[in-house]
Write an enzyme that holds these catalytic residues in place. Sequence first.
Site, PDB file in Angstrom:
ATOM      1  N   LYS A 110       0.814  -1.222   0.000  1.00 32.26           N
ATOM      2  CA  LYS A 110       0.000   0.000   0.000  1.00 32.26           C
ATOM      3  C   LYS A 110       0.850   1.276   0.000  1.00 32.26           C
ATOM      4  O   LYS A 110       0.418   2.319  -0.500  1.00 32.26           O
ATOM      5  CB  LYS A 110      -0.934   0.007   1.209  1.00 32.26           C
ATOM      6  CG  LYS A 110      -2.011  -1.070   1.180  1.00 32.26           C
ATOM      7  CD  LYS A 110      -3.030  -0.826   0.083  1.00 32.26           C
ATOM      8  CE  LYS A 110      -4.198  -1.805   0.165  1.00 32.26           C
ATOM      9  NZ  LYS A 110      -5.178  -1.598  -0.914  1.00 32.26           N
ATOM     10  N   GLU A 145      -9.676   5.750   3.389  1.00 33.74           N
ATOM     11  CA  GLU A 145     -10.452   4.643   3.917  1.00 33.74           C
ATOM     12  C   GLU A 145      -9.487   3.493   4.170  1.00 33.74           C
ATOM     13  O   GLU A 145      -8.399   3.440   3.593  1.00 33.74           O
ATOM     14  CB  GLU A 145     -11.521   4.223   2.907  1.00 33.74           C
ATOM     15  CG  GLU A 145     -11.059   3.241   1.827  1.00 33.74           C
ATOM     16  CD  GLU A 145      -9.960   3.771   0.896  1.00 33.74           C
ATOM     17  OE1 GLU A 145      -9.158   2.947   0.421  1.00 33.74           O
ATOM     18  OE2 GLU A 145      -9.909   4.991   0.650  1.00 33.74           O
ATOM     19  N   SER A 182       1.722  -9.744  -0.747  1.00 31.94           N
ATOM     20  CA  SER A 182       1.385  -8.322  -0.681  1.00 31.94           C
ATOM     21  C   SER A 182       1.607  -7.695   0.686  1.00 31.94           C
ATOM     22  O   SER A 182       1.705  -6.478   0.805  1.00 31.94           O
ATOM     23  CB  SER A 182      -0.071  -8.109  -1.105  1.00 31.94           C
ATOM     24  OG  SER A 182      -0.951  -8.803  -0.238  1.00 31.94           O
TER      25      SER A 182
END
Length: 402
Positions: A94, A116, A383
């Site tokens: 991210k 969010e 990830s």
Amino acid sequence: MKEIDLKKFPDERGYFGEFGGRFVPETLVEPLLRLEEAYKKYKEDESFKEEYNYYLKNYVGRPTPLYFAKNLSKKLKAKIYFKREDLCHTGAHKINNAIGQALLAKYMGKKRLIAETGAGQHGVATATVAALFGFKCTVYMGEEDCKRQKMNVLRMRLLGAEVVPVKVGSKTLKEAINEALRDWVSNPEDSYYLLGSVVGPHPYPMIVRDFQRIIGDEAKKQILEIEGRMPDYLVASVGGGSNSIGLFYPFLEEKVKIIGVEGGGRGLESGFHSASINFRRIGVLHGAKMYLIQDENGNVAPTHSISAGLDYPGVGPEHSFLAKIGRVKYDLATDEVALKGFYALSELEGIIPALESAHAIGYVIEHRDSFPEDEPLIIINLSGRGDKDLGIIYGYLEGENG
């Protein structure tokens, strides 16, 4: 598959085939147009690119390794490599997008970031870049996810962000996005909505994809250096779809089989799942047309996944498009299969994966026989790391969940 120039999407209206678009209140049309204009300008700006690459290298820690999982490979009679996004600063992919969009917000003169978050990793990444660049920061997070991811809530607050629990609806990611959009509608001039996945109205799916494609660009270069050829398969988990499109996008025009793994929950037939592509109904959510989990009346239906990061009723429009044209195969892994993947990587390789990534790992283990090659060469996108999920795992071990 019909020959399509996949690099020409989205089109000028923000569509990937029939998916995507910009379905928003009138008050957001102008901010979105300004965002699109700024992005097109700064992505070609040498100062912007130089600053972005500086932070990717010296702050995020790129390039991340492409790791050969010797023990898992031996067990499965395959050559399995992991793209180690879990080694990024903040513990997940991210941060790639957060750095890029925070710089964009800075160049646009914004003073505050809105975000969010589901599993908390995007919220942590946004809080991190807010601290780094001096922004005020508000993160919306479903109350249920706040309970599931207490440590990430603490991390965000330690980084100086205001974390707002969302107490309506399913109290998960869908409602968190709703609240973030409401905030942005009210504060479009000074605030920048730093969306974390390849969802939402145009230009967000394009922007997030472009900032995450570093994953696939690096993986392509690394596998050619290590193996001297392209992989047979790419596999990644799919919720909204940012980690997977980041890996897939640079390989779309190569002769590589690509598999996206959705959160299967308790199974498609149970109704408790997050497998929107496999559900195969089209609708509009959060400003874009996509495959969407709906009830018989067309309303957005509740979802379930052991992984908070996959617990979302829709999927990015580019994924919807790639599914429709057949370029990517989208399947699912149940909670049970994801747990198998979680334990296997932990016990065989000494790497504790995020539950999102565990879906991709579990899928490869469970479906090894469907990879017909004698020794297929597979890249799995790892990830994120699993520290954030240990409370959930503890609950399963103690019989509190499931």
